[in-house]
Design an enzyme around this catalytic site. Structure first.
Site, short mmCIF file in Angstrom:
data_model
loop_
_atom_site.label_atom_id
_atom_site.label_comp_id
_atom_site.label_asym_id
_atom_site.label_seq_id
_atom_site.Cartn_x
_atom_site.Cartn_y
_atom_site.Cartn_z
N GLU A 73 12.25 -12.75 -15.03
CA GLU A 73 11.67 -11.93 -13.97
C GLU A 73 11.00 -12.83 -12.95
O GLU A 73 10.43 -13.87 -13.31
CB GLU A 73 10.66 -10.95 -14.57
CG GLU A 73 10.07 -9.94 -13.61
CD GLU A 73 9.21 -8.91 -14.33
OE1 GLU A 73 8.42 -8.23 -13.63
OE2 GLU A 73 9.29 -8.79 -15.57
N GLU A 77 3.63 -9.19 -6.43
CA GLU A 77 2.85 -7.99 -6.76
C GLU A 77 1.54 -8.00 -5.98
O GLU A 77 0.94 -9.06 -5.75
CB GLU A 77 2.55 -7.92 -8.26
CG GLU A 77 3.79 -7.69 -9.11
CD GLU A 77 3.49 -7.72 -10.58
OE1 GLU A 77 3.83 -6.76 -11.28
OE2 GLU A 77 2.91 -8.74 -11.05
#
Length: 288
Positions: A73, A77
């Site tokens: 991943e 964010e």
């Protein structure tokens, strides 16, 4: 093994909201296609509020239940409890991750800004408003080896030490995306990005309804540690922007659902387990 000729039938009473999150309904989507290496760009505004996470990321979504053995991943964010930073993370089998919280001279929840990351073999670079903000090039980055889908979601995290204490009183909130761009990794022949190693493949400006050939929108999805249920009604294109809305939870509705599997051709033993996999449990048979 003994060949058991049978029809396995499972009956469940499902509550559409309580299956995943009980405090909010929100939105999530991903590309149908997975990409190995490239430059990934968006212009977005995140949502403010304790407990809230806005995102633009890559995730190895096509592994079924083989997690965390093949976990990969790459994240951008924004947590709603911080008004002057963004967070950059890579994730690896284990699972484990490497995270850097980078200060910004602006509030990412108060306006649109450009974010990008470049993924090449052995290196990931993150950019904010066109400026290089952070690089990971340590040996562990060699563990990013799987094609990953482009994903975006808005969710409420059960992680007070990370994002603060979630309070549904902040609802409704939204995150917005002006565009998403994907550049293929074309070292030596590109015309964009670091060392011109990337070539633009497509841009989505969100000037029209989402292209179903490119995007898959989550319906009644979710995952552990997330207070929200993802529903398609909370993913819209408005005024040339993609908008993810976090709202009050859906009205709870119970539905009697039957699952049937014809096992007459399977070689089964009494110790074999049967797992139900699909969107209704958000991940895989033995995860929820």
């Amino acid at each position: 093994m003994k060949n058991i000729k049978t029809l396995i039938t499972v009956t469940m009473l499902l509550a559409s909201v309580t299956a995943h999150g009980q405090d909010c309904a929100s939105g999530a989507l991903m590309t149908h296609e997975a990409y190995k290496y490239g430059r990934f760009e968006t212009r977005m505004q995140s949502a403010q509020g304790d407990g809230i996470v806005s995102s633009f990321f890559l995730y190895n979504r096509d592994l079924g239940c083989n997690w965390p053995a093949e976990n990969n991943e790459i994240d951008i964010e924004m947590t709603g409890n911080r008004d002057a930073s963004v967070q950059f993370t890579t994730h690896y089998p284990g699972p484990w991750n490497v995270t850097q919280i980078v200060p910004t001279p602006f509030n990412p929840h108060a306006g649109m800004h450009d974010y990008a990351f470049e993924w090449e073999p052995g290196v990931v670079r993150w950019f904010v408003d066109g400026t290089l903000a952070y690089t990971q090039d340590a040996p562990y980055v060699d563990g990013l080896i799987y094609p990953m889908r482009i994903m975006m979601n808005l969710w409420a995290a059960d992680a007070p030490s990370w994002v603060g204490v979630w309070d549904p009183a902040v609802l409704p909130v939204s995150s917005s995306y002006d565009y998403v761009r994907y550049y293929a990794y074309t070292p030596g022949s590109g015309d964009a990005g670091t060392n011109n190693n990337f070539t633009l493949e497509w841009t989505d400006e969100f000037d029209a309804p989402l292209e179903s050939s490119r995007w898959e929108v989550s319906e009644f999805g979710g995952f552990g540690g997330n207070y929200c249920t993802f529903v398609s009604n909370n993913v819209t294109t408005v005024g040339g922007e993609l908008q993810l809305d976090m709202t009050e939870p859906l009205a709870s509705t119970n539905s009697l659902v039957h699952f049937s599997v014809d096992a007459t051709s399977l070689n089964l033993s009494p110790s074999d387990a049967v797992y139900l996999n699909g969107g209704f449990n958000g991940w895989c048979g033995n995860c929820n």
